[in-house]
Design a protein around this motif. Structure first.
Motif, PDB file in Angstrom:
ATOM      1  N   UNK A 403       0.813  -1.216   0.000  1.00  0.00           N
ATOM      2  CA  UNK A 403       0.000   0.000   0.000  1.00  0.00           C
ATOM      3  C   UNK A 403       0.850   1.272   0.000  1.00  0.00           C
ATOM      4  N   UNK A 404       2.162   1.137   0.203  1.00  0.00           N
ATOM      5  CA  UNK A 404       3.017   2.330   0.117  1.00  0.00           C
ATOM      6  C   UNK A 404       2.858   2.988  -1.249  1.00  0.00           C
ATOM      7  N   UNK A 421       0.678  10.497   4.559  1.00  0.00           N
ATOM      8  CA  UNK A 421       2.113  10.499   4.852  1.00  0.00           C
ATOM      9  C   UNK A 421       2.397   9.757   6.154  1.00  0.00           C
ATOM     10  N   UNK A 422       1.508   9.920   7.123  1.00  0.00           N
ATOM     11  CA  UNK A 422       1.640   9.196   8.385  1.00  0.00           C
ATOM     12  C   UNK A 422       1.529   7.694   8.145  1.00  0.00           C
ATOM     13  N   UNK A 426       4.241   4.664   8.862  1.00  0.00           N
ATOM     14  CA  UNK A 426       3.974   3.418   9.590  1.00  0.00           C
ATOM     15  C   UNK A 426       4.527   2.215   8.837  1.00  0.00           C
ATOM     16  N   UNK A 427       4.244   2.147   7.545  1.00  0.00           N
ATOM     17  CA  UNK A 427       4.689   1.006   6.751  1.00  0.00           C
ATOM     18  C   UNK A 427       6.204   0.977   6.606  1.00  0.00           C
ATOM     19  N   UNK A 428       6.813   2.141   6.442  1.00  0.00           N
ATOM     20  CA  UNK A 428       8.271   2.186   6.315  1.00  0.00           C
ATOM     21  C   UNK A 428       8.946   1.750   7.613  1.00  0.00           C
ATOM     22  N   UNK A 429       8.351   2.067   8.741  1.00  0.00           N
ATOM     23  CA  UNK A 429       8.899   1.594  10.023  1.00  0.00           C
ATOM     24  C   UNK A 429       8.833   0.076  10.084  1.00  0.00           C
ATOM     25  N   UNK A 433      12.741   0.797   7.325  1.00  0.00           N
ATOM     26  CA  UNK A 433      13.294   1.933   6.598  1.00  0.00           C
ATOM     27  C   UNK A 433      13.054   3.170   7.463  1.00  0.00           C
ATOM     28  N   UNK A 434      13.898   3.328   8.485  1.00  0.00           N
ATOM     29  CA  UNK A 434      13.653   4.374   9.472  1.00  0.00           C
ATOM     30  C   UNK A 434      13.929   5.766   8.907  1.00  0.00           C
TER      31      UNK A 434
END
Length: 761
Positions: A403-404, A421-422, A426-429, A433-434
């Motif tokens: 879903x990114x 963007x939030x 969440x998905x990147x965390x 991918x910090x």
């Protein structure tokens, strides 16, 4: 919404010219009655003109001038419904009559049921004369009333570049505010005020107050609305809406009692049912006041009952509110499904139905993920549908990393939903991918919505935790809790995050105290009981039998497919046992990629047949051999069944593809530690630590490794260094480090033949 825009009747009269009959040839071709009517109209004798034009229309039914004169006369006399009907007669005879098209567009601002026809008329007019910025500005306002904000903003972007009139500035300010851009709206309101125009009043004052409130000036909003209430104290539509807006301003100013008091006169007024329900719901949500829930639900039910055939817009509003009330979610689902029957291809509605079905345990997480992804691909071509789809998706937790791209696609295509963007963060965390997550949070914080939202602080604290900065993460969570935000979800999220940090700091008792606070705040949330049980069992505060009792109670009381993450965590925490094999199989049907449950399942299989367990592991990897997560699964399963060669092989495959994968380095180091290959383990841990020097978990593991190698002084020095760092950073000395330090000291004394003083009594 029966309201008149700032142009008013005077604006309409000034905008639409009266026909002139100075040409002798034209005058001869025009019936005498029609010329007489226009003469009376020019003299200001409007009622006499109406009588003449009515005769003319009857005598000359094909006379366009007679119909147009009658429409203008009705409008000037304030007979708006009659004027509306008369202009429709003109357009029926001459669809491209610019005078009538503009008048219909203007009159469309008077009544909500005329807005669509007004937009259509102005669109036809702009196709004939695209440079008519005044008409474009009116169409933009109508789009705004219809909440078709993409089209509204598109029109205003053109109009605002061409020396707009004060009336257009005022309409644009209202529209930008209501579209979710209060800062732009406030800038436009200020531009309007600088023109020296009339004071902002009426319904437009409500938008002005909203712009002030949502840009951080609730005091200014209160002043505007209290003044409006003094001007119009009646409990008509404007008075009711003003009280609702004033309640929101008081709430934003943390004056909850005043917010409730200003609504008190609306109780029992039939016309105020919906505004009262909306205002009370905002108070309930923002002040965490569940006592208002029954009244809110009752008011919305009354609103539906008093309207024989409620519009889809109202049904959707009720469903959206009920979806946020656990006891009303089943009703919300029924309303959504009713709406789906009306609009079977409405993808934003499909998203809401799927999300609610998942919350109610009616579909599995895997079903949600696949059906949701199918519902959003490809993205809609219509900008309004994209906007609504983005809003629907923003309201649910993202079910998977695919879903990114969906969220990015919506934002890049113009959807104005900053909270996406939030969701990206969440998905990147989750993907570790910090750095990318920080960028997504920064993009959200740069928006007006994000600037006032505390939710990014929760994710920032989670990023620090994952980076190993546990004290920094805890400090951020504690600051959020101490600020006592009105949004209960922020406090609950901060408490849960702080509990996670305390667990990672090996302070389980402190974490249990936090969970007790969470449960006290929300005793009906059984997922909190599951999470507390997992922690209590790991901390050896409760027995396996007690933990299993909580687990069994969950299955006895919850519907099928209601499998929250806390359930997976508890089942994965308890040791593998054959009597729970049915639970493992059930959970793996819901989420086949859950590593802790796969581990427990394969451990049970290994008790019967180690070879069958190895085959199962190989099958899992073969299912997706290009996915690195598959090899992490293989490695963890290998460790779980003590097949260290299998685990080593998996982690080495990952490192061959990604030599700097910190998680794989640490995992392989753990395998070497279990194999008592201490030097190899140390080398791997130091490689991982070089990638992230702040990883306190690895530093603590290295202390254990040094002690296993009998490097006691080295371990002691490292403990002292970590304790000094904690004190310098303003934190509390970690109790686990103190315990390890004491154990080393005891070992020193015992080796020298001394008994430590704390053991002498």
């Amino acid at each position: 919404m029966n309201k008149i825009i700032g142009l008013g009747l005077a604006g309409i009269v000034a905008t639409i010219p009266i026909i002139s009959y100075e040409s002798a040839a034209y005058a001869q071709a025009t019936p005498t009655l029609v010329r007489q009517g226009f003469g009376l109209l020019n003299q200001g004798r409007v009622q006499d003109a109406i009588a003449i034009f009515e005769q003319a229309v009857q005598r000359y039914p094909d006379s366009l001038e007679a119909k147009l004169g009658l429409a203008i006369s009705y409008r000037r006399q304030g007979l708006i419904p009659q004027a509306w009907s008369a202009y429709q007669q003109v357009l029926a005879q001459d669809p491209n009559n610019q005078l009538a098209l503009k008048a219909v567009g203007l009159l469309g601002t008077f009544r909500s049921e005329w807005q669509v026809r007004g937009i259509e008329a102005l669109t036809r007019l702009l196709n004939i004369n695209p440079n008519d910025n005044e008409s474009r500005g009116i169409r933009a306002l109508l789009y705004g009333y219809q909440q078709r904000f993409v089209e509204a903003i598109s029109d205003y972007q053109i109009v605002l570049q061409a020396n707009p009139t004060p009336e257009i500035l005022l309409g644009a300010a209202e529209t930008y505010t209501n579209s979710g851009n209060p800062q732009q709206g406030l800038d436009l309101f200020n531009r309007y005020l600088a023109t020296g125009g009339k004071p902002i009043s009426g319904f437009t004052a409500l938008a002005y107050a909203r712009a002030l409130r949502e840009t951080g000036n609730p005091g200014g909003a209160i002043q505007v609305l209290e003044n409006q209430l003094r001007i119009s104290p009646q409990l008509d539509d404007l008075g009711i809406q003003t009280r609702g807006s004033l309640s929101q301003a008081y709430l934003a100013n943390r004056q909850v009692n005043e917010a409730l008091n200003v609504l008190a006169p609306l109780q029992g007024i039939l016309a105020a049912i919906l505004p009262l329900a909306r205002s009370l719901n905002a108070i309930r949500s923002q002040s965490n006041n569940p006592a208002l829930t029954p009244q809110i639900a009752s008011l919305y039910r009354q609103a539906l009952a008093q309207i024989p055939n409620p519009e889809p817009k109202l049904l959707r509003e009720v469903a959206d509110v009920f979806a946020g009330i656990p006891s009303e979610r089943q009703t919300a689902l029924q309303i959504y499904q009713q709406l789906i029957q009306i609009e079977p291809n409405n993808r934003p509605l499909i998203v809401k139905v799927l999300a609610l079905q998942s919350q109610l345990g009616l579909i599995s997480k895997a079903d949600l993920r696949s059906r949701l992804f199918a519902a959003v691909q490809p993205l809609p071509a219509d900008p309004n549908e994209r906007q609504q789809l983005a809003q629907s998706l923003a309201g649910i937790d993202p079910p998977g990393p695919e879903f990114i791209a969906v969220y990015f696609g919506l934002l890049q295509s113009g959807a104005n939903v900053p909270f996406l963007n939030f969701r990206i963060a969440q998905l990147l965390i989750e993907n570790n991918d910090l750095g990318g997550a920080r960028q997504a949070l920064a993009a959200y914080a740069a928006t007006p919505e994000g600037a006032k939202d505390l939710s990014p602080q929760l994710l920032a604290a989670e990023i620090e935790r994952r980076e190993g900065n546990l004290e920094g993460s805890a400090y951020r969570y504690q600051a959020l809790i101490a600020s006592n935000p009105p949004d209960s979800d922020i406090i609950m999220g901060a408490l849960r995050g702080l509990a996670t940090v305390r667990v990672q700091q090996n302070r389980p008792i402190d974490a249990l105290v936090i969970f007790d606070q969470l449960i006290a705040r929300n005793p009906q949330d059984l997922t909190l009981q599951l999470a507390r049980t997992s922690l209590a069992y790991e901390a050896k505060v409760i027995s396996e039998l007690q933990a299993e009792g909580i687990l069994n109670y969950w299955f006895q009381t919850q519907p099928p497919n209601n499998a929250p993450p806390e359930l997976f965590a508890l089942v994965g925490t308890l040791p593998a046992h054959a009597r729970r094999e049915g639970i493992y199989n059930y959970l793996l049907q819901i989420d086949p990629n859950n590593i802790p449950i796969q581990i427990r399942s394969i451990q049970v299989i290994a008790q019967r047949s180690p070879e069958q367990a190895r085959v199962r592991v190989a099958e899992l990897v073969a299912r997706d051999p290009t996915n690195i997560r598959s090899y992490f699964l293989q490695g963890e399963l290998g460790q779980a069944i003590k097949d260290f060669e299998l685990a080593s092989q998996a982690y080495n495959i990952i490192l061959a593809a990604q030599p700097s994968n910190r998680d794989a380095l640490s995992a392989l180091a753990g395998v070497r530690f279990q194999q008592k290959r201490f030097n190899d383990a140390a080398d791997l841990y130091y490689q991982s630590l070089a990638i992230n020097p702040n990883d306190k978990d690895i530093r603590r593991t290295l202390i254990d490794l040094d002690r296993a190698r009998d490097f006691q002084m080295k371990a002691f020095t490292e403990i002292e260094g970590m304790q000094i760092e904690q004190i310098q950073n303003g934190g509390v000395v970690n109790s686990d480090l103190s315990r390890r330090r004491q154990e080393i000291q005891e070992d020193f004394l015992q080796r020298r033949g001394f008994q430590p003083p704390w053991e002498q009594y």
